[in-house]
Design a protein around this motif. Sequence first.
Motif, short mmCIF file in Angstrom:
data_model
loop_
_atom_site.label_atom_id
_atom_site.label_comp_id
_atom_site.label_asym_id
_atom_site.label_seq_id
_atom_site.Cartn_x
_atom_site.Cartn_y
_atom_site.Cartn_z
N ARG A 11 0.85 -1.19 0.00
CA ARG A 11 0.00 0.00 0.00
C ARG A 11 0.88 1.24 0.00
O ARG A 11 2.02 1.22 0.49
CB ARG A 11 -0.96 0.02 1.19
N THR A 12 0.32 2.28 -0.56
CA THR A 12 1.03 3.55 -0.67
C THR A 12 0.15 4.65 -0.11
O THR A 12 -1.02 4.76 -0.49
CB THR A 12 1.39 3.85 -2.14
N ARG A 13 0.70 5.44 0.78
CA ARG A 13 -0.08 6.50 1.43
C ARG A 13 0.71 7.81 1.37
O ARG A 13 1.90 7.83 1.68
CB ARG A 13 -0.39 6.12 2.87
N GLU A 591 -3.00 -1.50 11.99
CA GLU A 591 -2.71 -1.42 10.56
C GLU A 591 -1.38 -0.73 10.29
O GLU A 591 -0.72 -0.98 9.29
CB GLU A 591 -3.84 -0.64 9.87
#
Length: 737
Positions: A11-13, A591
């Motif tokens: 995932r990329t945030r 998370e």
Amino acid sequence: MSKKNDLKLLRTRYLRGPNIWTYRPVMEVWLDLGELEDFPSNLLPGFNQRLTALLPALVEHHCGVGERGGFIQRLEEGTWAGHILEHIVIELLNLAGMATGFGQTRSTSQRGIYRMVFRARDEQVGRVALQQGHALLMAAINDEPFDVKAAVEAVRTQIDDCYLGPSTAAIVGAATDRGIPHIRLNEGNLVQLGYGAAQRRIWTAETDKTSAIAEGIAGNKDLTKTLLKACGVPVPEGEVVDSPEAAWDTAQDIGLPVVVKPLDGNHGRGVSLELSERADVEAAFKIAETEGSDVIVESFIPGDEHRLLVVGGKVVAAARGESLCIVGNGRDSIVQLINDQLNSDPRRGDAEEFPLETIILDREPAMRLLLERQGLSAESVPSDGQRVLVQRNGNVAIDCTDDVHPDVAHAASLAARVVGLDIAGIDMVVTDVSKPLLPQRGAVVEVNAGPGLLMHLKPAEGLPRPVGKAIADHLFHEDETGRVPIVGVAGSHGTTQIARLVAWLLHLSGKHVGLGCREGLFLGSRRIEGGDRANFEAGQRLLMNREVDAVVLENGAASILNDGLAYDRCSVGVVTDLHGAEAPVAPALAEHDIHEPAQMFKVLRTQVDVVLSDGVAVLNASDERVLEMAELCDGEVILYDIDHQSPALVAHRAKGGRTVSVDGHHVLLTHNGQVPVRCADLNSAAARRMTAGIADQPVPGSSVRCLLAAAGVAWALGISPELISAGLETFAPSTQK
């Protein structure tokens, strides 16, 4: 060596505000190395050589070693793919012109899973750089071809699409140097400088001080000339015409030679100079007509075109234009000569960062007309040594700021004032800018609203000028920071009630307060939205509100981890505790690989890290781990605890610090050796109602600590003890719509 499986981007945030990594926006990427967890760089035959051949400048990366070649040393010792990807992405950004130096890669509690972050000024640019870096890494690992030039170009294209233009970026950069924050309001160049009621707005080089009427006047060259002439500013004689025939008639009336140009054009497009023949005038009319709604014919003023930038009534920069010529060689066409002799200049290009434009005859009918007047065309082959005039004027990129005569500067400043512009680009034709205007028959030919700044920031010749700073200083006086009081409240116990109580106290002090908390979004005492608004988006909305002159935001750990803080710095930062990560009630934190209170320190210290040097951190002294944050604060620290004689409070007062505590049934504000000030009676009916209304407190005494924290914030903001007492008495814990 067998081909290695691709590492996975889980995932990329994009963290848009200050976060656990840095004060600035970053891209956070979670990686699963898979089998590459067992293959650091020193166990991948030939990998280091392939990687450094693709990206030779990696030798400049210091990495954790702290010196040139540090990253190469890490490669040779053996480092993992996540760390390598970090440096590849940073290097691609550097090569694309967006200098980046910050990056970190950390392991998680799961084997083979890493968190990698890198500085990213724009989310989309960061995503493209990550995509290209990922592909490059796997190509180097598996000994496959990779086009570095194409990867860099992909990143550079995204930068051109997403990043601020050079004029806007210069103003924002100058504001940032002064500590003035900014928020980008659209995908273009509309930017807010400052927060809330202290903000100003810019759109390229136009500001919220720029009059719409003045902009309309500047867009009408004929009206502009009429007003300037009436106020004594020299302008060329001219008239708007509606046909080629009328253009020739007017040219004869005002006297040859003449200039024909579009009435509302820009960038010098469609302008034809020094015309004396009927055929040339009529042809120039048709060229100008395609660029604007009307065409104007003016008397020709001899001299060079100059652009003077006026900011707040003062000339802050000036640039001169020059004619462009090519020299024939008897072999090449004019198009080829232009490419070889002019477009080869590294200062020319189509992107905004180039001070000079690429010359393409197909899009420059005025240049083609000039060639025709010399009996030539784009395909003509000039004889050896023959000089061909390509552009009569324009090309305004030679700095001459230090040469401007006071009389010339006065005329430019007057022109801007007459039109009504706070920032204006004054186009003036004059033979010598270092001499008075009238004796040499110089004249103002155009006034531009929202002028481009690139010619002054990156002149083709001469010194760059700090025009961004001039505009920032014009918008904000020397003692203005563009900031309103911002209070951030972080923790898990009573933070909502602390935020609401602080907002109430600020309201009583006369502030128009914006509040974002778990109970909703508030303006003043009115809730405008329900639900959880303790997040980045709600905070940004309040900071964009021009009516708000104080902001209070509740900041949960999950919000900090998901987006970062909504503001860059704050006046007061509160940390109540480090709880909230205990399983099984915190899946939002799990998370992020946060499972216990000890890990919360790094998350919630963000609130203390952003306190301004003249600000205050308000910390719960009953929590030893929160107390440790005191040394991280750039500003002052106020400690609070129920026990007035607690060792932490006594020690803090002994060092000259301020404390908030309880003695008997009174809240005490104590500073150094001064007599404590009583600001609330905990036995009052109002205080009992209030503490009873704070019902979500699992820790004994938490409701009273909420009052102490709020009192500490009010004290930090200069609210008087009497008003604090009144506010505590009148605060209603229940939410009112």
